[in-house]
Motif scaffolding. Structure first.
Motif, PDB file in Angstrom:
ATOM      1  N   LYS A 112     -18.182  -8.279  -5.506  1.00  0.00           N
ATOM      2  CA  LYS A 112     -17.060  -8.899  -6.249  1.00  0.00           C
ATOM      3  C   LYS A 112     -15.794  -8.197  -5.700  1.00  0.00           C
ATOM      4  O   LYS A 112     -14.896  -8.653  -5.466  1.00  0.00           O
ATOM      5  CB  LYS A 112     -17.053  -9.205  -7.531  1.00  0.00           C
ATOM      6  N   ALA A 113     -16.063  -6.831  -5.997  1.00  0.00           N
ATOM      7  CA  ALA A 113     -14.820  -6.045  -6.016  1.00  0.00           C
ATOM      8  C   ALA A 113     -14.473  -5.893  -4.432  1.00  0.00           C
ATOM      9  O   ALA A 113     -13.267  -5.892  -4.179  1.00  0.00           O
ATOM     10  CB  ALA A 113     -15.026  -4.406  -6.266  1.00  0.00           C
ATOM     11  N   ILE A 114     -15.429  -5.817  -3.377  1.00  0.00           N
ATOM     12  CA  ILE A 114     -15.136  -5.816  -2.006  1.00  0.00           C
ATOM     13  C   ILE A 114     -14.307  -7.092  -1.367  1.00  0.00           C
ATOM     14  O   ILE A 114     -13.606  -6.885  -0.944  1.00  0.00           O
ATOM     15  CB  ILE A 114     -16.511  -5.434  -1.387  1.00  0.00           C
ATOM     16  N   ILE A 115     -15.157  -8.031  -2.022  1.00  0.00           N
ATOM     17  CA  ILE A 115     -14.274  -9.654  -1.592  1.00  0.00           C
ATOM     18  C   ILE A 115     -12.977  -9.490  -2.128  1.00  0.00           C
ATOM     19  O   ILE A 115     -11.958  -9.787  -1.374  1.00  0.00           O
ATOM     20  CB  ILE A 115     -15.117 -10.681  -2.252  1.00  0.00           C
ATOM     21  N   THR A 116     -12.647  -9.219  -3.596  1.00  0.00           N
ATOM     22  CA  THR A 116     -11.156  -9.299  -3.820  1.00  0.00           C
ATOM     23  C   THR A 116     -10.499  -8.203  -3.078  1.00  0.00           C
ATOM     24  O   THR A 116      -9.238  -8.452  -2.632  1.00  0.00           O
ATOM     25  CB  THR A 116     -11.354  -8.596  -5.316  1.00  0.00           C
ATOM     26  N   ARG A 117     -10.680  -7.007  -2.744  1.00  0.00           N
ATOM     27  CA  ARG A 117     -10.132  -5.978  -1.771  1.00  0.00           C
ATOM     28  C   ARG A 117      -9.927  -6.771  -0.412  1.00  0.00           C
ATOM     29  O   ARG A 117      -8.564  -6.720   0.063  1.00  0.00           O
ATOM     30  CB  ARG A 117     -10.916  -4.840  -1.610  1.00  0.00           C
ATOM     31  N   LEU A 118     -10.804  -7.587   0.140  1.00  0.00           N
ATOM     32  CA  LEU A 118     -10.495  -8.344   1.440  1.00  0.00           C
ATOM     33  C   LEU A 118      -9.561  -9.291   1.230  1.00  0.00           C
ATOM     34  O   LEU A 118      -8.675  -9.644   2.290  1.00  0.00           O
ATOM     35  CB  LEU A 118     -11.852  -8.403   2.162  1.00  0.00           C
ATOM     36  N   LYS A 119      -9.843 -10.059   0.228  1.00  0.00           N
ATOM     37  CA  LYS A 119      -8.912 -11.249  -0.040  1.00  0.00           C
ATOM     38  C   LYS A 119      -7.425 -10.571  -0.208  1.00  0.00           C
ATOM     39  O   LYS A 119      -6.546 -11.358   0.506  1.00  0.00           O
ATOM     40  CB  LYS A 119      -9.368 -12.033  -1.090  1.00  0.00           C
ATOM     41  N   ALA A 178      -6.372  -8.028   1.245  1.00  0.00           N
ATOM     42  CA  ALA A 178      -5.724  -7.600   2.566  1.00  0.00           C
ATOM     43  C   ALA A 178      -5.668  -8.713   3.509  1.00  0.00           C
ATOM     44  O   ALA A 178      -4.677  -8.580   4.438  1.00  0.00           O
ATOM     45  CB  ALA A 178      -6.893  -6.637   3.219  1.00  0.00           C
ATOM     46  N   ASN A 179      -6.291 -10.011   3.353  1.00  0.00           N
ATOM     47  CA  ASN A 179      -6.026 -10.867   4.011  1.00  0.00           C
ATOM     48  C   ASN A 179      -4.580 -11.589   3.715  1.00  0.00           C
ATOM     49  O   ASN A 179      -3.781 -12.047   4.787  1.00  0.00           O
ATOM     50  CB  ASN A 179      -7.055 -11.945   3.794  1.00  0.00           C
ATOM     51  N   GLY A 180      -4.285 -11.678   2.364  1.00  0.00           N
ATOM     52  CA  GLY A 180      -2.969 -12.085   2.280  1.00  0.00           C
ATOM     53  C   GLY A 180      -1.787 -11.072   2.732  1.00  0.00           C
ATOM     54  O   GLY A 180      -0.794 -11.581   3.091  1.00  0.00           O
ATOM     55  N   HIS A 181      -2.175  -9.789   2.590  1.00  0.00           N
ATOM     56  CA  HIS A 181      -1.178  -8.718   3.134  1.00  0.00           C
ATOM     57  C   HIS A 181      -1.020  -9.157   4.564  1.00  0.00           C
ATOM     58  O   HIS A 181       0.376  -8.933   5.097  1.00  0.00           O
ATOM     59  CB  HIS A 181      -1.737  -7.416   2.879  1.00  0.00           C
ATOM     60  N   LEU A 182      -2.037  -9.330   5.410  1.00  0.00           N
ATOM     61  CA  LEU A 182      -1.891  -9.658   6.734  1.00  0.00           C
ATOM     62  C   LEU A 182      -1.052 -10.847   7.075  1.00  0.00           C
ATOM     63  O   LEU A 182       0.030 -10.995   7.917  1.00  0.00           O
ATOM     64  CB  LEU A 182      -3.353  -9.727   7.310  1.00  0.00           C
ATOM     65  N   ALA A 183      -1.293 -11.764   6.115  1.00  0.00           N
ATOM     66  CA  ALA A 183      -0.397 -12.692   6.196  1.00  0.00           C
ATOM     67  C   ALA A 183       1.010 -12.666   6.250  1.00  0.00           C
ATOM     68  O   ALA A 183       1.988 -13.314   6.890  1.00  0.00           O
ATOM     69  CB  ALA A 183      -0.735 -14.238   5.332  1.00  0.00           C
ATOM     70  N   SER A 184       1.327 -11.853   5.474  1.00  0.00           N
ATOM     71  CA  SER A 184       2.692 -11.395   5.197  1.00  0.00           C
ATOM     72  C   SER A 184       3.282 -10.508   6.316  1.00  0.00           C
ATOM     73  O   SER A 184       4.504 -10.831   6.584  1.00  0.00           O
ATOM     74  CB  SER A 184       2.608 -10.415   3.992  1.00  0.00           C
ATOM     75  N   VAL A 185       2.326  -9.787   7.149  1.00  0.00           N
ATOM     76  CA  VAL A 185       2.841  -9.131   8.057  1.00  0.00           C
ATOM     77  C   VAL A 185       3.191 -10.107   9.391  1.00  0.00           C
ATOM     78  O   VAL A 185       4.003  -9.948  10.088  1.00  0.00           O
ATOM     79  CB  VAL A 185       1.829  -8.116   8.529  1.00  0.00           C
ATOM     80  N   ILE A 186       2.292 -11.115   9.329  1.00  0.00           N
ATOM     81  CA  ILE A 186       2.503 -12.220  10.575  1.00  0.00           C
ATOM     82  C   ILE A 186       3.859 -12.710  10.264  1.00  0.00           C
ATOM     83  O   ILE A 186       4.645 -13.077  11.052  1.00  0.00           O
ATOM     84  CB  ILE A 186       1.359 -13.172  10.807  1.00  0.00           C
ATOM     85  N   ASN A 194      -4.704  -2.434   7.677  1.00  0.00           N
ATOM     86  CA  ASN A 194      -6.064  -1.837   8.315  1.00  0.00           C
ATOM     87  C   ASN A 194      -6.833  -0.935   7.513  1.00  0.00           C
ATOM     88  O   ASN A 194      -8.000  -0.883   7.419  1.00  0.00           O
ATOM     89  CB  ASN A 194      -5.485  -1.011   9.503  1.00  0.00           C
ATOM     90  N   LYS A 195      -6.131   0.004   6.710  1.00  0.00           N
ATOM     91  CA  LYS A 195      -6.661   0.868   5.779  1.00  0.00           C
ATOM     92  C   LYS A 195      -7.466   0.019   4.641  1.00  0.00           C
ATOM     93  O   LYS A 195      -8.738   0.334   4.333  1.00  0.00           O
ATOM     94  CB  LYS A 195      -5.637   1.695   5.172  1.00  0.00           C
ATOM     95  N   ALA A 196      -7.008  -0.954   4.195  1.00  0.00           N
ATOM     96  CA  ALA A 196      -7.603  -1.877   3.147  1.00  0.00           C
ATOM     97  C   ALA A 196      -9.170  -2.386   3.689  1.00  0.00           C
ATOM     98  O   ALA A 196     -10.080  -2.422   3.020  1.00  0.00           O
ATOM     99  CB  ALA A 196      -6.556  -2.998   2.741  1.00  0.00           C
ATOM    100  N   ILE A 197      -8.865  -3.019   5.201  1.00  0.00           N
ATOM    101  CA  ILE A 197     -10.036  -3.512   5.524  1.00  0.00           C
ATOM    102  C   ILE A 197     -11.258  -2.342   5.803  1.00  0.00           C
ATOM    103  O   ILE A 197     -12.425  -2.749   5.404  1.00  0.00           O
ATOM    104  CB  ILE A 197      -9.690  -4.289   6.772  1.00  0.00           C
TER     105      ILE A 197
END
Length: 86
Positions: free
Chosen positions: A9-16, A18-26, A46-49
């Motif tokens: 659960k915590a890992i999925i939350t972290r990756l989600k 990061a996914n949102g953060h990546l969308a912001s970078v794009i 990158n660090k979060a992933i």
């Protein structure tokens, strides 16, 4: 090895996150933001992933040790998993 949903659960939350953060970078790049700002944010993604990957390996290793003891851990396989993240 399969991990239970509560173990990831915590890992999925972290990756989600990061996914949102990546969308912001794009979005920053699409909007013409400064390269330096986008790269700084991309480094954070990158660090979060990476942290998510290490947490996944550590969680799996902990489960192996808890369920089967130290003799059940395939050290070569664990090494390969860690190196895959390097």
């Amino acid at each position: 090895m399969r991990l239970e949903p509560e173990e990831t659960k915590a890992i999925i939350t972290r990756l989600k996150r990061a996914n949102g953060h990546l969308a912001s970078v794009i979005r920053m790049l699409e909007e013409g933001s400064e390269c330096e700002d986008a790269l700084t944010q991309l480094a954070a993604v990158n660090k979060a992933i990476s942290r998510g990957g290490y947490a996944l390996v550590a969680t799996g290793l902990e489960k192996c040790l808890t369920e089967g003891g130290p003799d059940t851990v395939d050290t070569k396989k664990m090494e390969k998993l860690f190196l895959a993240l390097a």
